[in-house]
Design a protein around this motif. Structure first.
Motif, PDB file in Angstrom:
ATOM      1  N   CYS A 185       0.842  -1.487   0.038  1.00 40.57           N
ATOM      2  CA  CYS A 185      -0.488   0.308  -0.128  1.00 40.57           C
ATOM      3  C   CYS A 185       1.144   1.171  -0.340  1.00 40.57           C
ATOM      4  O   CYS A 185       0.263   2.095  -0.486  1.00 40.57           O
ATOM      5  N   THR A 197      -8.208  -6.267  -7.690  1.00 40.22           N
ATOM      6  CA  THR A 197      -8.432  -8.052  -7.612  1.00 40.22           C
ATOM      7  C   THR A 197      -8.950  -8.729  -9.339  1.00 40.22           C
ATOM      8  O   THR A 197      -8.835  -9.786  -8.878  1.00 40.22           O
ATOM      9  N   GLU A 219      -8.552  -0.444  -2.047  1.00 43.23           N
ATOM     10  CA  GLU A 219      -8.337  -1.548  -0.933  1.00 43.23           C
ATOM     11  C   GLU A 219      -7.047  -0.643   0.075  1.00 43.23           C
ATOM     12  O   GLU A 219      -6.427   0.173  -1.092  1.00 43.23           O
ATOM     13  N   ARG A 230      -3.610  -4.295   1.344  1.00 51.25           N
ATOM     14  CA  ARG A 230      -2.952  -4.700  -0.497  1.00 51.25           C
ATOM     15  C   ARG A 230      -1.715  -5.900  -0.427  1.00 51.25           C
ATOM     16  O   ARG A 230      -0.908  -5.640   0.034  1.00 51.25           O
TER      17      ARG A 230
END
Ligand SMILES: *Cc1c(COP(=O)(O)O)cnc(C)c1O
Length: 475
Positions: A110, A144, A341, A344
């Motif tokens: 992240c 994703t 997100e 991650r």
């Protein structure tokens, strides 16, 4: 390794025997992969009994062996060469190895100041820019799947529409935005629900006769009616017939109309890998936002896709995650200010690895070989009395149905596909094309060859014969 005596004893023991645990997992993986040519691609599994959560754990080796004994043989062989349902890629050896490492490294990709992982993600996005012919102004990140990528693109488009109206939707909530498309993927409609825009905010435009590609004249008419900034979703590779909107013609409408152009190129974007098919995907570079899946035609393990945009500042508006301990978003390059997100995984590494391992040439080969196999299946189906091909095979998807009309009901197709699945040689999924219930074979696995198509076609014909015999014996 020194023992850590304060750990729970099972954990302490697992720490001491970590090498054995990883070897056990390797043996399980190898035994699964070694059977990939023979395991049934799809299977029907009855629901599993509830189990009690153990009070005292049994340790990793014992848990692995329990899973191996009870369940591993019931998995689908979806990474194998004859799983033709949905659009399903397998995992190249390099991608698989990298995905294992992602778990071992367990980075939180992240942020930018404690690991090389986010930089590798930027580098990987750069590889994709080169592969798909996108210019350097595209920012990108991993999400994703194509659903989340479409969700992100539509969120950006909506924010942009707000800016055109002088409103900051990210602060005040969004209202009355039109999303316009010819044959949007179901995930686009789902995204509209998730975005709070509502599924009914989708404005459908007519497609060309016998095509899934949008009629650009009809689109322009619609844009005239909407008469203000909106979001247009162009489709680069529909799931039934791999049809492509004329992206360049759509982008040209921007001269007269104000819209955000989102392109869903979940798997069709890979047309760019082959000079034979690249013309289909011409214009990807004209996107304001772009979706491409990695777990489909790139053949990396689930779950991975990329989202791209040339409007990074809008992405920051939508996804910035302000908290004192995360620093000033305006100055921060960190992914958690740009992606749905916050935390991650290091999702870019399998893509990085497979692109390094096989390069442009490897992906050109996979795309062309898959399309050749699909075209071969199309020929076999065309020449068969049992089946009817419903659309020319453009790239890697074959859309067909049972030829006799009374056989072609949704129920009959379902029964037929279940029987094909239970035969155990091949797996297809159902669909509806222009009102006709049908079946699809999507060839997207790096291992699939023409010999797999021969096996698949035999399975189709044998199933057809068996079902006819059953029907005859009932009369
Ligand atoms: C598969 C697909 C999606 C959704 O992708 P997921 O990876 O399953 O989330 C979106 N658009 C198109 C065109 C697809 O083929």
């Amino acid at each position: 390794m020194a023992s850590k005596s304060n750990l729970n004893t099972t954990l302490a023991n697992d720490l001491d025997t970590r090498q054995d645990i990883l070897n056990e997992a390797m043996a399980m993986a190898t035994s699964f992969l070694d059977k990939q040519d023979d395991l049934a691609p799809g299977r029907n599994i009855p629901s599993l009994d509830a189990a009690s959560l153990p009070d005292k754990g049994r340790g990793a080796i014992s848990a692995l062996r329990l899973f191996q004994k009870e369940y591993a043989h019931l998995l689908s062989n979806s990474a194998g060469p004859r799983y033709f349902g949905f659009v399903t890629g397998g995992s190249t050896p390099a991608a698989l190895a990298a995905d294992w490492l992602v778990s071992a490294y367990d980075q939180n990709a992240c942020g930018s100041n404690d690991s090389i992982a986010p930089q590798i993600e930027h580098q990987t996005i750069g590889f994709f820019r080169q592969l798909f012919g996108l210019d350097d102004s595209f920012f990108g990140s991993f999400v994703t799947g194509a659903t989340m990528s479409n969700f992100t693109g539509l969120a950006l488009g909506r924010q942009w529409v707000g800016e055109q109206r002088g409103v900051d939707f990210s602060q005040d909530g969004a209202r009355d935005v039109s999303y316009v498309s010819g044959t949007p993927h179901s995930s686009v409609i789902k995204s509209l629900s998730m975005l709070g825009a509502g599924r009914r905010s989708m404005v459908y435009v007519d497609t060309l006769p016998n095509r899934e590609a949008v009629d650009v004249n009809a689109l322009e008419k619609k844009l005239n009616e909407i008469n203000g900034p909106c979001v247009v979703i162009a489709n680069a590779g529909t799931v039934n017939t791999v049809d492509f909107d004329d992206i360049e013609a759509i982008a040209d409408l921007k001269k007269r109309h104000s819209f955000w152009l989102h392109i869903d190129a979940a798997f069709g974007g890979f047309a760019a890998c082959s000079p034979k098919f690249a013309h289909y995907a011409a214009g990807l570079n004209l996107a304001d936002s772009l979706t491409v899946d990695a777990h489909k035609w790139l053949n990396v393990p689930y779950d991975a896709a990329m989202q791209f945009t040339r409007h990074k500042h809008i992405q920051l508006k939508v996804f910035q995650n302000s908290a004192a301990y995360l620093g000033n978003p305006e100055e921060s390059p960190d992914f958690f200010h740009y992606t749905p997100e916050n935390s991650r995984r290091f999702r870019a590494l399998p893509s990085w690895m497979t692109l390094m391992a096989y390069g442009r040439e490897g992906y050109r080969d996979i795309v062309e070989r898959n399309c050749d196999a699909a075209s071969y299946l199309g020929e076999l189906i065309s020449s068969s009395d049992n089946f009817e091909l419903l659309a020319p095979v453009k790239m890697n998807v074959v859309c067909f149905t049972l030829s006799s009309h009374d056989e072609g009901s949704a129920q009959a197709i379902k029964a037929f596909l279940n029987a094909v699945r239970d035969d155990g040689r091949v797996f297809f999924t159902p669909t509806v094309l222009k009102g006709r219930t049908a079946m699809r074979a999507a060839v997207s696995n790096w291992q699939t060859e023409r010999s797999d198509i021969d096996i698949a076609f035999s399975a189709l014909n044998d199933t057809h014969k068996n079902l006819l015999n059953v029907a005859a014996s009932r009369v």
